[in-house]
Design a protein around this motif. Structure first.
Motif, mmCIF file in Angstrom:
data_model
loop_
_atom_site.group_PDB
_atom_site.id
_atom_site.type_symbol
_atom_site.label_atom_id
_atom_site.label_comp_id
_atom_site.label_asym_id
_atom_site.label_seq_id
_atom_site.Cartn_x
_atom_site.Cartn_y
_atom_site.Cartn_z
ATOM 1 N N MET A 1 11.217 -6.613 25.615
ATOM 2 C CA MET A 1 10.333 -6.751 24.461
ATOM 3 C C MET A 1 10.041 -5.381 23.867
ATOM 4 N N LEU A 2 9.805 -5.370 22.578
ATOM 5 C CA LEU A 2 9.454 -4.133 21.889
ATOM 6 C C LEU A 2 8.063 -3.698 22.327
ATOM 7 N N ILE A 3 7.936 -2.438 22.710
ATOM 8 C CA ILE A 3 6.655 -1.886 23.136
ATOM 9 C C ILE A 3 6.229 -0.838 22.112
ATOM 10 N N ASP A 4 5.021 -0.957 21.618
ATOM 11 C CA ASP A 4 4.477 0.015 20.668
ATOM 12 C C ASP A 4 3.358 0.782 21.363
ATOM 13 N N CYS A 5 3.510 2.074 21.390
ATOM 14 C CA CYS A 5 2.475 2.921 21.977
ATOM 15 C C CYS A 5 2.036 3.889 20.883
ATOM 16 N N LEU B 1 15.580 2.437 25.136
ATOM 17 C CA LEU B 1 15.723 2.844 23.744
ATOM 18 C C LEU B 1 14.421 3.459 23.273
ATOM 19 N N PHE B 2 14.513 4.676 22.755
ATOM 20 C CA PHE B 2 13.365 5.334 22.136
ATOM 21 C C PHE B 2 13.566 5.326 20.634
ATOM 22 N N PHE C 1 18.926 5.783 25.035
ATOM 23 C CA PHE C 1 19.430 5.691 23.672
ATOM 24 C C PHE C 1 18.290 6.007 22.706
ATOM 25 N N TYR C 2 18.656 6.537 21.535
ATOM 26 C CA TYR C 2 17.656 7.006 20.579
ATOM 27 C C TYR C 2 17.941 6.438 19.192
ATOM 28 N N ALA C 3 16.892 6.160 18.468
ATOM 29 C CA ALA C 3 16.966 5.858 17.045
ATOM 30 C C ALA C 3 15.896 6.735 16.401
ATOM 31 N N GLU C 4 16.294 7.502 15.421
ATOM 32 C CA GLU C 4 15.346 8.397 14.757
ATOM 33 C C GLU C 4 15.031 7.850 13.376
#
Length: 98
Positions: A16-20, A62-63, A89-92
């Motif tokens: 699940m997508l985690i938002d911090c 994934l960040f 893995f990264y997405a900017e």
């Protein structure tokens, strides 16, 4: 209703997508990088609990980076946390030009 698989029981759900989000400078990135490094190596969580089921063993992470500079700040911190870099893995996100 759907059953939830937990990476960290009642704290971090699997897949699940985690938002911090929150104020800067309080350690959000440091905590998330530490948890991600643990996951990529299949290590226990900070409280000593072990992920079970589908979450057991090394996991990919994934960040999505939108604040810290990816190459000069974020990636070096991930490396310093001893993450398995092949599993990170990264997405900017593009920054607003205004």
């Amino acid at each position: 209703m759907e059953r939830i698989e937990w990476v960290w029981e009642n704290i971090l759900p699997l897949g699940m997508l985690i938002d911090c989000s929150g104020d800067g400078g309080v350690g959000k990135s440091s905590v998330l990088i530490d948890i991600a490094a643990r996951l990529t190596r299949g290590h226990v969580m900070p409280d000593g609990s072990k992920p079970t089921g589908l979450a057991a063993g090394p996991q990919n992470t994934l960040f999505i980076c939108c604040e810290d500079a990816l190459e000069s700040i974020f990636k070096p911190r991930v490396i310093a946390a001893n993450a398995d870099e092949s599993r990170v893995f990264y997405a900017e996100l593009a920054k607003d030009s205004e």
